[in-house]
Design a protein around this motif. Structure first.
Motif, mmCIF file in Angstrom:
data_model
loop_
_atom_site.group_PDB
_atom_site.id
_atom_site.type_symbol
_atom_site.label_atom_id
_atom_site.label_comp_id
_atom_site.label_asym_id
_atom_site.label_seq_id
_atom_site.Cartn_x
_atom_site.Cartn_y
_atom_site.Cartn_z
ATOM 1 N N PRO A 246 -46.396 -63.686 28.317
ATOM 2 C CA PRO A 246 -45.004 -63.376 27.972
ATOM 3 C C PRO A 246 -44.790 -61.882 27.753
ATOM 4 C CG PRO A 246 -46.143 -64.364 26.096
ATOM 5 C CD PRO A 246 -47.107 -64.399 27.248
ATOM 6 N N VAL A 247 -45.885 -61.124 27.620
ATOM 7 C CA VAL A 247 -45.764 -59.680 27.400
ATOM 8 C C VAL A 247 -45.758 -58.924 28.737
ATOM 9 C CG1 VAL A 247 -46.882 -57.657 26.377
ATOM 10 C CG2 VAL A 247 -46.873 -59.822 25.142
ATOM 11 N N ARG B 55 -42.482 -57.567 32.421
ATOM 12 C CA ARG B 55 -42.485 -56.147 32.785
ATOM 13 C C ARG B 55 -42.826 -55.972 34.270
ATOM 14 N NH1 ARG B 55 -42.373 -52.107 29.189
ATOM 15 N NH2 ARG B 55 -43.356 -50.780 30.733
ATOM 16 N N ASN C 19 -40.770 -41.192 33.923
ATOM 17 C CA ASN C 19 -41.726 -42.019 33.183
ATOM 18 C C ASN C 19 -41.206 -43.453 33.046
ATOM 19 O OD1 ASN C 19 -44.128 -42.462 31.845
ATOM 20 N ND2 ASN C 19 -43.268 -42.004 29.827
ATOM 21 N N GLY D 227 -34.914 -46.015 29.336
ATOM 22 C CA GLY D 227 -35.329 -47.390 29.006
ATOM 23 C C GLY D 227 -36.452 -47.760 29.947
ATOM 24 N N ASP D 228 -36.218 -48.828 30.719
ATOM 25 C CA ASP D 228 -37.199 -49.245 31.722
ATOM 26 C C ASP D 228 -36.553 -49.296 33.104
ATOM 27 O OD1 ASP D 228 -39.767 -49.487 30.923
ATOM 28 O OD2 ASP D 228 -39.553 -51.500 30.104
ATOM 29 N N HIS D 229 -35.492 -48.526 33.292
ATOM 30 C CA HIS D 229 -34.668 -48.718 34.483
ATOM 31 C C HIS D 229 -35.259 -48.152 35.768
ATOM 32 C CE1 HIS D 229 -31.332 -50.516 32.271
ATOM 33 N NE2 HIS D 229 -31.660 -49.690 31.302
ATOM 34 N N TYR E 244 -50.433 -47.577 36.250
ATOM 35 C CA TYR E 244 -50.914 -46.352 35.594
ATOM 36 C C TYR E 244 -50.786 -46.476 34.077
ATOM 37 C CZ TYR E 244 -51.222 -41.415 34.319
ATOM 38 O OH TYR E 244 -51.586 -40.231 33.734
ATOM 39 N N ARG E 245 -49.646 -47.024 33.643
ATOM 40 C CA ARG E 245 -49.441 -47.207 32.196
ATOM 41 C C ARG E 245 -50.500 -48.112 31.593
ATOM 42 N NH1 ARG E 245 -43.156 -48.446 31.308
ATOM 43 N NH2 ARG E 245 -42.470 -46.302 31.130
ATOM 44 N N LYS F 165 -51.857 -46.949 27.225
ATOM 45 C CA LYS F 165 -51.779 -48.084 26.311
ATOM 46 C C LYS F 165 -52.542 -47.825 25.025
ATOM 47 C CE LYS F 165 -49.151 -51.193 28.173
ATOM 48 N NZ LYS F 165 -48.003 -51.731 27.462
#
Lengths: 317, 462
Positions: A81-82, A86, A261, A265-267, A276-277, A282
């Motif tokens: 769910p995490v 994404r 980046n 937000g996450d757009h 990469y993230r 992390k």
């Protein structure tokens, strides 16, 4: 001349020819050898290492990996769910880039190449000018783009000065979620056009003049010649350009990393950036395996695209 | 066309090529000795603003002990992490590492990169460190317990070990204001509460619509959440209410009336963000403030050094802790200090004793005071009565914000105690950005999304 001498002479000649050949082959192998060894060590080893890592969890520091089988793939694709939401969001953004960037690149580079091909004077200068984005692309240029796109950047200033103030973006072109992804696509296309244009130019210059003259004699005008004669003839190049750009759109992320980046937000998060993230941003969480798994998913997608393209090329040419 | 090289020439070329490639391979495989001679140490830091101060201290250390210290900086933070990671693999680690306290140090400890120095950090050395951060770097019972799940980043640390000693302390949620811009808007005093802060923002943006706003590096997704919303929520709801926002009880989480209240407060900032704040990194936002593109800037105690580096005179700045709510549960909220950076001895150091000597030297009051001045940062060493003189007015004002009781102090160190294991603040930050400044989601939609996100972390943890 004795028969024996006749038969012996060519044999001696063959041996002397064979010797240099085998010597040349040995020389060749020795030249290639270091590169092969390097590839085995640096290439195969790292590929194998990365593939194995996609079945483990690790943060890059602990001495041991923890093997988790296919869990990383399942987590990314549907189970977690995490991570899965994404990845889905990033996949959607990537899809937009994959559709828009190759299409726009072809739409810009082909006409540009046709025009450049017609220019008789300063062709090499113009070719260099249009190739400039390719040779200057890099982190510094992406930073420059960032400044240009800022609220007080050149684009807004230009729009204001020509009376198009209503088109200005008060939050900057990368700060508005509605314009951020399209702007990133435009910047990506800017970087992709030079090579595509050169490929088209090469294709155009290899077209037989007689074909174009025949079209002219048949009464085809400039537009008709380009649309019905030249465009079909450069279709293999279009396929190559599309494939290269699809791959770049699928796996490339450095522009997004430097310029947004993934934000606002996450757009503008894309799959390459998400990988990469997971690998490096992390805060030392054991997500290197997830990053590797996402990399291999991207590889599989790129492979499928390549096969489709190969198939398309075969059937059209 | 064949180029007529002689056989000897070709053989020589092949031999050279082979030798060169083998040299490359050998270089890949070998590990160089970073230790140097027995009187020279190597130290790495990720804080560019610390380099000058550390080098000045190193010069003094050499005078006193004859041991030289070479200080190198690698920035930004993720590049530093990667550098340490690869150096650990190739055996090229330095003797001393500056680390992010209470997190990175334990990860390095678990990986065998940082050595356990619990046996050395005692007596005068330990006593010199400010009391609230003395346990930073130490593996306490609680930290050891938290490290037990295999998914924990620091799984493998040893109970009672110490992997770092604090070097600098500070906190987040410090607001910097441009004195001149405030004066132009008729403001001479720092705002006393949240409402006054909003009024001040309204006044400065009315005076300068494009340059009177609030800067914050919202490109780094968690900053809005951790530097503004969390201290604000603590002030509004008190510790229990604030921590419950991240829990599993839906009557108290972000989707509850409490959550809606906090998000509504945060949303009050929406009209006042400087243009494009959502596209700026923390450094870029600080630079924008230093260049006069914003009247206010939210940062940490460490921000002052960066502003100074970017040409801003500390005299031109007013600093204050993010204001609390007058009618909130904790109207006089303090911001708890935390160890921001620490020093670790690497496990591969050939001179661990010299390395510890250097670390202890840095903690002595005189050296720490000079470090504070040179780096414009707050050292972990207790500076005593001279603190205000040494730190200057701006840093002293920030240190004032540390002073509170356990009940009214927002402690950014706490997190594992009430959040789901594996909680990612960046993910929550991205959702929050859609509320403010992006205006893509309403308060209610944001509350729902944050509730779902928290639930997903709790579900993943199970």
């Amino acid at each position: 001349m004795a028969p024996g001498a006749v038969t012996e002479a060519p044999a001696a000649g063959e041996t002397s020819r064979r010797r240099p050949r085998s010597y040349e082959a040995l020389t060749g192998y020795l030249f290639v050898g270091p590169a092969v060894v390097l590839f085995c060590v640096m290439g195969l080893y790292t590929v194998g290492y990365g593939f194995a890592l996609s079945f483990a969890t690790w943060n890059g520091f602990t001495p041991n990996w923890k093997w988790v089988g296919l869990d990383n793939y399942a987590d990314l694709l549907w189970r977690s769910p995490v991570y899965a939401p994404r990845v889905r969001n990033a996949a959607l953004n990537t899809l937009w880039v994959m559709i828009s960037a190759p299409a726009l690149t072809v739409a810009v580079s082909f006409p540009l190449a046709v025009l450049l091909n017609r220019v008789r004077r300063f062709q090499s200068v113009l070719r260099s000018v249009y190739f400039l984005p390719y040779v200057t692309s890099g982190v510094a240029v992406f930073f420059a783009w960032q400044y240009i796109l800022q609220p007080d950047g050149a684009i807004n200033a230009l729009l204001g000065s020509v009376g198009l103030g209503s088109l200005q973006q008060p939050q900057g072109w990368l700060g508005n979620p509605s314009t951020a992804l399209p702007t990133m696509i435009v910047v990506t296309v800017w970087g992709l056009v030079p090579v595509a244009m050169l490929l088209y130019l090469t294709g155009l210059q290899s077209i037989d003049r007689s074909v174009l003259e025949a079209a002219e004699l048949d009464g085809a005008g400039w537009w008709r010649t380009n649309a019905s004669v030249i465009w079909p003839l450069v279709r293999p190049i279009t396929a190559v350009v599309t494939l290269l750009n699809l791959r770049e759109s699928l796996q490339g992320f450095q522009t997004f990393l430097v310029m947004t980046n993934g934000g606002p937000g996450d757009h503008t998060n894309v799959l390459g950036l998400e990988a990469y993230r997971l690998a490096f941003l992390k805060q030392l969480a054991p997500t290197l395996g997830l990053a590797s798994a996402l990399g291999w998913i991207l590889f599989a997608a790129a492979l499928v695209l390549a096969l489709i393209n190969l198939r398309a090329l075969r059937s059209r040419t | 066309m064949r180029i007529p090289f002689s056989r000897n020439v070709r053989l020589a070329v092949v031999a050279a090529a082979t030798a060169l490639s083998l040299t490359t391979l050998a270089a890949c495989g070998s590990s160089s000795d970073s230790g140097g001679d027995s009187s020279s140490l190597e130290m790495w830091t990720f804080k560019q603003s610390h380099v000058g101060a550390l080098r000045a201290a190193a010069a003094e250390f050499k005078k006193q002990t004859g041991i030289s210290v070479k200080v190198e900086a690698y920035t930004p933070d993720d590049a530093y992490t990667t550098k340490v990671q690869s150096a650990a693999k190739t055996g090229d680690l330095p003797d001393v590492l500056e680390v992010h306290s209470d997190g990175e140090d334990r990860v390095f400890g678990a990986a065998g990169i940082a050595a356990d120095i619990s046996g050395d950090f005692k007596g005068d050395w330990a006593a010199r460190i400010q009391q609230p951060v003395q346990q930073s770097g130490l593996v306490t019972e609680q930290r050891f317990k938290d490290s037990q799940p295999e998914t924990a980043k620091d799984h493998g640390i040893e109970n009672g070990a110490r992997y770092s000693v604090p070097l600098t302390v500070g906190t987040f949620g410090i607001v910097y204001a441009n004195k001149k811009m405030l004066a132009e808007a008729g403001i001479t005093e720092p705002p006393a509460d949240w409402q006054e802060f909003l009024d001040a923002l309204k006044a400065t943006t009315a005076k300068n619509p494009t340059t009177g706003g609030l800067a914050l590096g919202l490109k780094v997704q968690a900053t809005g959440l951790t530097w503004v919303l969390q201290p604000l929520a603590f002030s509004q709801l008190g510790q229990q209410g604030y921590e419950a926002l991240f829990g599993q009880d839906q009557s108290a989480d972000f989707g509850s009336p409490n959550g809606i209240k906090v998000l509504s407060l945060y949303d009050q900032l929406t009209p006042y963000w400087m243009p494009g704040a959502q596209s700026l990194t923390i450094d870029e936002a600080d630079q924008a403030f230093a260049q006069g593109k914003a009247a206010f800037d939210v940062g940490g105690t460490f921000t002052l050094a960066f502003l100074k580096q970017n040409g801003m005179n500390p005299e031109d700045v007013i600093t204050f802790a993010l204001p609390s709510l007058k009618d909130g549960a904790v109207p006089d909220r303090a911001l708890g200090p935390l160890a921001l950076t620490g020093l670790s001895v690497t496990a591969t150091s050939e001179q661990p004793d010299n390395a510890k000597k250097w670390m202890e030297f840095l903690s002595t009051p005189k050296v720490a005071a000079k470090f504070a001045k040179d780096a414009s940062d707050v050292p972990a060493t207790e500076l005593g009565a001279d603190s205000a003189t040494v730190l200057g007015p701006a840093l002293s004002a920030m240190v004032e914000s540390f002073k509170g009781t356990p009940q009214n102090t927002y402690d950014p160190n706490r997190g594992n105690e009430f959040r789901a294991p594996g909680y990612e603040q960046d993910d929550a930050g991205a959702i929050l950005a859609d509320l403010s400044p992006l205006k893509q989601q309403s308060v209610e939609q944001t509350a729902k999304k944050l509730r779902e996100l928290n639930a997903s972390f709790w579900a993943a943890a199970q």
